[in-house]
Design a protein around this motif. Sequence first.
Motif, PDB file in Angstrom:
ATOM      1  N   VAL A 126       0.751  -1.118  -0.115  1.00 60.40           N
ATOM      2  CA  VAL A 126      -0.185  -0.045   0.049  1.00 60.40           C
ATOM      3  C   VAL A 126       0.874   1.161   0.154  1.00 60.40           C
ATOM      4  O   VAL A 126       0.683   2.161  -0.961  1.00 60.40           O
ATOM      5  N   LEU A 131      -0.590   3.727  -2.815  1.00 58.06           N
ATOM      6  CA  LEU A 131      -2.060   3.362  -3.523  1.00 58.06           C
ATOM      7  C   LEU A 131      -2.926   4.350  -2.572  1.00 58.06           C
ATOM      8  O   LEU A 131      -3.062   4.453  -1.592  1.00 58.06           O
ATOM      9  N   TYR A 137      -5.708  -0.447  -5.108  1.00 59.49           N
ATOM     10  CA  TYR A 137      -5.268  -1.695  -4.567  1.00 59.49           C
ATOM     11  C   TYR A 137      -5.826  -2.902  -4.986  1.00 59.49           C
ATOM     12  O   TYR A 137      -5.285  -3.841  -5.086  1.00 59.49           O
ATOM     13  N   ARG A 142       0.327  -7.983  -6.229  1.00 66.76           N
ATOM     14  CA  ARG A 142       1.341  -8.407  -4.811  1.00 66.76           C
ATOM     15  C   ARG A 142       2.366  -9.372  -5.131  1.00 66.76           C
ATOM     16  O   ARG A 142       2.244 -10.411  -4.573  1.00 66.76           O
ATOM     17  N   ARG A 154      -9.671  -7.698  -0.078  1.00 68.88           N
ATOM     18  CA  ARG A 154      -9.025  -6.422  -0.279  1.00 68.88           C
ATOM     19  C   ARG A 154     -10.169  -5.354  -0.106  1.00 68.88           C
ATOM     20  O   ARG A 154      -9.667  -4.409   0.686  1.00 68.88           O
ATOM     21  N   TRP A 158      -9.083  -2.484   3.079  1.00 66.72           N
ATOM     22  CA  TRP A 158      -8.743  -1.187   2.495  1.00 66.72           C
ATOM     23  C   TRP A 158      -9.143  -0.183   3.444  1.00 66.72           C
ATOM     24  O   TRP A 158      -8.112   0.981   3.671  1.00 66.72           O
TER      25      TRP A 158
END
Length: 215
Positions: A126, A131, A137, A142, A154, A158
């Motif tokens: 992040v 992000l 995101y 990843r 996610r 978030w």
Amino acid sequence: QTFNGPARVSGSAGTGKTVVALHRVAHILKSEPAAKILLTTFSDPLANALKSKLKMLVPNEADLDNKVTILPFEGVAYDLFTLAEGFNPRPAKRKNIAAALKEAVKLLNTEGFSDRFFLSEWLHVVDAWQLMSLEEYSNVPRLGRKSRLGSKQRERIWPVFLKTRELLVAQGIYSWPSIFGKVTDYYKDRDHKPFTHIIVDEAQDLGVPELRMLS
């Protein structure tokens, strides 16, 4: 040698990459008198070593300190942030970030993930990629992460990262990636750049935010 864009010098330890970097600076100083050069690396001790070696290489170069800036990545970002924003940033320590994440998890009552997971996800995904939205995101790869996260997961976590950023801003502190990010945003659309040439020693130690800033 001349290049039509960025160039990389690679080789194993002790093959002379740093020597090439120093000679490149000397060459630019000789061939382009108006050049403003950044010579950068990942630590203060290495930057200081580069500075002393360059003075040995070009002992008669007038006004060397104004022509060549030699700083580690974070030092460059700190100085340019101050120029852009008009105040010195207060870099966040790891414990500040961990505490903000823990507080965000508590405030949002987000269960099912450890404090260690949240800190690692913040540091390596992040914050590293800066992000700013759930869409970013959701789409970021990843790479190298042990735990897989689906879109629903996610989406659920978030808000923790959004709240963490709010808490850090409220304290007036900035993570290093956000400092790099601020400098990047300030200069990316400006015609006038602080340097005409950038030479990086130990470039393999650059992370995403540092690469974006230098680019």
